[in-house]
Design a protein around this motif. Structure first.
Motif, short mmCIF file in Angstrom:
data_model
loop_
_atom_site.label_atom_id
_atom_site.label_comp_id
_atom_site.label_asym_id
_atom_site.label_seq_id
_atom_site.Cartn_x
_atom_site.Cartn_y
_atom_site.Cartn_z
N TYR A 6 56.40 24.24 49.31
CA TYR A 6 56.21 25.67 49.51
C TYR A 6 55.93 25.95 50.99
O TYR A 6 55.32 25.15 51.67
CB TYR A 6 55.01 26.18 48.70
N LEU A 7 56.38 27.13 51.41
CA LEU A 7 56.08 27.59 52.76
C LEU A 7 56.01 29.11 52.71
O LEU A 7 56.84 29.75 52.06
CB LEU A 7 57.19 27.16 53.74
N GLN A 18 61.17 27.29 62.29
CA GLN A 18 60.12 26.66 61.48
C GLN A 18 60.59 26.46 60.05
O GLN A 18 60.35 25.41 59.45
CB GLN A 18 58.86 27.53 61.50
N TRP A 22 61.11 22.81 58.23
CA TRP A 22 60.46 22.53 56.95
C TRP A 22 61.49 22.00 55.94
O TRP A 22 61.25 21.00 55.25
CB TRP A 22 59.80 23.81 56.45
#
Length: 145
Positions: A6-7, A18, A22
């Protein structure tokens, strides 16, 4: 389910790097051992970038840049699913008409691009007032071992 990540990021296009880093880390940690066609990483990166930028530019265009976008990667035995959750007004992608080859127009290409990059694409409104773009790519299921 084998793995999940998750982000959460703000609605800011400058955070695309980013988001991609990820995804690449998830790929390296969980998918290197699977046999994929050579261009699969690129196709999935492009799908993720298209979904994220659409959330920022379209779903959140009237919202604060602080509005979060939630991202989720889920690796199953037979597929990888990317989910992008936005908090904008829902839209019906079935109402979009696909551009004819050579037709120039502003916008409307992203949905059709996503459908070509993935095996299944859905965009749904949830009861918590979030929308979810789900991008699914089937895995070959063969290991390099």
């Amino acid at each position: 389910m084998l793995q999940q990540a998750y982000l959460t990021v703000k609605s800011d296009l400058s955070l695309l790097n980013q988001v991609q880093e990820w995804f690449e880390q998830f790929w390296e940690d969980n998918l290197q051992e699977r046999v994929w066609p050579e261009n699969q990483l690129y196709r999935l990166q492009l799908a993720l970038a298209e979904g994220f930028t659409n959330a920022v530019r379209h779903a959140h265009h009237n919202l604060s840049p602080e509005t979060p976008i939630d991202l989720e990667l889920t690796l199953w035995e037979d597929r990888l699913e990317i989910r992008i959750w936005d908090r904008g007004q829902p839209f019906n992608p079935d109402g979009l008409t696909e551009p004819e080859p050579g037709e120039l127009r502003e916008g409307g290409y992203g949905w059709f691009l996503l459908r070509r990059l993935a095996d299944r694409v859905r965009y749904e409104r949830y009861p918590d007032d979030r929308n979810c773009l789900s991008i699914v790519k089937q895995l070959l299921g063969v290991s390099k071992s």
